[in-house]
Enzyme design. Sequence first.
Site, PDB file in Angstrom:
ATOM      1  N   ARG A 175     -45.258 -25.563  74.298  1.00 32.67           N
ATOM      2  CA  ARG A 175     -46.207 -24.845  73.457  1.00 32.67           C
ATOM      3  C   ARG A 175     -46.553 -25.733  72.281  1.00 32.67           C
ATOM      4  O   ARG A 175     -45.683 -26.450  71.742  1.00 32.67           O
ATOM      5  CB  ARG A 175     -45.579 -23.539  72.924  1.00 32.67           C
ATOM      6  CG  ARG A 175     -45.479 -22.422  73.951  1.00 32.67           C
ATOM      7  CD  ARG A 175     -46.848 -21.885  74.373  1.00 32.67           C
ATOM      8  NE  ARG A 175     -46.759 -20.754  75.287  1.00 32.67           N
ATOM      9  CZ  ARG A 175     -46.775 -20.834  76.615  1.00 32.67           C
ATOM     10  NH1 ARG A 175     -46.875 -22.013  77.205  1.00 32.67           N
ATOM     11  NH2 ARG A 175     -46.708 -19.740  77.354  1.00 32.67           N
ATOM     12  N   GLU A 216     -55.463 -23.023  70.608  1.00 33.51           N
ATOM     13  CA  GLU A 216     -56.162 -23.207  71.881  1.00 33.51           C
ATOM     14  C   GLU A 216     -57.287 -22.184  71.973  1.00 33.51           C
ATOM     15  O   GLU A 216     -57.097 -21.039  71.543  1.00 33.51           O
ATOM     16  CB  GLU A 216     -55.171 -23.041  73.035  1.00 33.51           C
ATOM     17  CG  GLU A 216     -54.105 -24.131  73.012  1.00 33.51           C
ATOM     18  CD  GLU A 216     -53.026 -23.961  74.087  1.00 33.51           C
ATOM     19  OE1 GLU A 216     -53.204 -23.110  74.986  1.00 33.51           O
ATOM     20  OE2 GLU A 216     -52.019 -24.670  74.023  1.00 33.51           O
ATOM     21  N   HIS A 226     -54.314 -26.809  78.810  1.00 35.41           N
ATOM     22  CA  HIS A 226     -53.227 -25.886  79.181  1.00 35.41           C
ATOM     23  C   HIS A 226     -53.275 -25.568  80.685  1.00 35.41           C
ATOM     24  O   HIS A 226     -53.457 -24.423  81.090  1.00 35.41           O
ATOM     25  CB  HIS A 226     -53.313 -24.604  78.341  1.00 35.41           C
ATOM     26  CG  HIS A 226     -52.001 -23.863  78.265  1.00 35.41           C
ATOM     27  ND1 HIS A 226     -51.574 -23.209  77.145  1.00 35.41           N
ATOM     28  CD2 HIS A 226     -51.016 -23.670  79.180  1.00 35.41           C
ATOM     29  CE1 HIS A 226     -50.401 -22.637  77.366  1.00 35.41           C
ATOM     30  NE2 HIS A 226     -50.046 -22.919  78.600  1.00 35.41           N
TER      31      HIS A 226
HETATM   32  C1  DGY Z   1     -46.929 -19.990  80.994  1.00 29.87           C
HETATM   33  O1  DGY Z   1     -46.733 -19.508  82.101  1.00 29.87           O
HETATM   34  O2  DGY Z   1     -46.238 -19.694  80.004  1.00 29.87           O
HETATM   35  C2  DGY Z   1     -48.074 -20.930  80.869  1.00 29.87           C
HETATM   36  O3  DGY Z   1     -47.940 -21.799  79.796  1.00 29.87           O
HETATM   37  C3  DGY Z   1     -49.350 -20.157  80.748  1.00 29.87           C
HETATM   38  O4  DGY Z   1     -49.399 -19.550  79.504  1.00 29.87           O
END
Ligand code: DGY
Length: 326
Positions: free
Chosen positions: A238, A267, A286
């Site tokens: 993240r 994002e 992402h």
């Molecule tokens: C997750 O599955 O956490 C991915 O990063 C999508 O948000």
Amino acid sequence: MMKKQVVLYKKLSPALMTRLHERVEVTLIDSLDSAGLAQLRDALPHAHGLLGASLKLDADLLDLAPNLEAIASVSVGVDNYDIDYLTERRILLSNTPDVLTETTADTGFALILATARRVVELANMVRAGQWNRNIGPAQFGSDVHGKTLGIIGMGRIGEALAQRGHFGFGMPVIYHSHSPKPAVEQRFSAQYRSLTELLQQADFICLTLPLTAETEGLIGVEQFALMRPESIFINISRGKVVDEAALIEALRAGQIRAAGLDVFEREPLSPDSPLLQLNNVVATPHIGSATHETREAMAQCAVDNLLAALAGERPVNLVNPVVWKG
Ligand code: DGY
């Protein structure tokens, strides 16, 4: 018996929609623009279940849903939810681990290879018609095989990354996590390091840990200062685990060689982000788990979790088990 009401804030495949329609009443919120959010607010008072992703569901919104029993997140990360609040309200939260592990590790390796071998930068050069002589040292990259792979957060995705590095690329693996993991050490000849040691020793520093109060801002000015000029920084966890301003400064100052980033503080990433002015940054939107196969498997997992919860059964991937009475 009246069917329970489910609000989807993510589109599902026809097969999954059919499955849901057999068991529950469905309201689909098509997009999360302002009209969609208004639709969501209207639907919440009747909702027993919610299913979706990429939306911060805070108390302001969920206070509108007095009948809510379960939320099925189509993600492994659960940083969009206030777990204490959900637990207090006895709302079951589920996520979709496992099914995305290998795909997300593939994304990690895509970024490792792309940054080390300068794939995006050099492919853009070819596309721009600027390949007019044999390339030389100014375009050379660095090796991946045999280099030290440093993994911060040795969970499922960290392990899948270690597997690729150890077996596929002959990389010595070092890692940092809450506590040493003897099974991982044995399978991938991995060695535990303190965070400081890992940052000093790894050629590739890969973040695979969740965003929590403890990990927010974990990598900042001090941590970048420990890395070496030839280190490559990879983030598939993240954005907020990293102080992005400090990362930009480290890249500008040559404290690290490159960064492969799938996640950002905000994002979508702003087109004005200084990160996009740096040739040694590979930025992806992402896409950790974003393949046809894996996204369908995640959606299916979320539907299973939600239908179980609404039927009074324990969802397989329950995030707040303390709510479960058994
Ligand atoms: C997750 O599955 O956490 C991915 O990063 C999508 O948000």
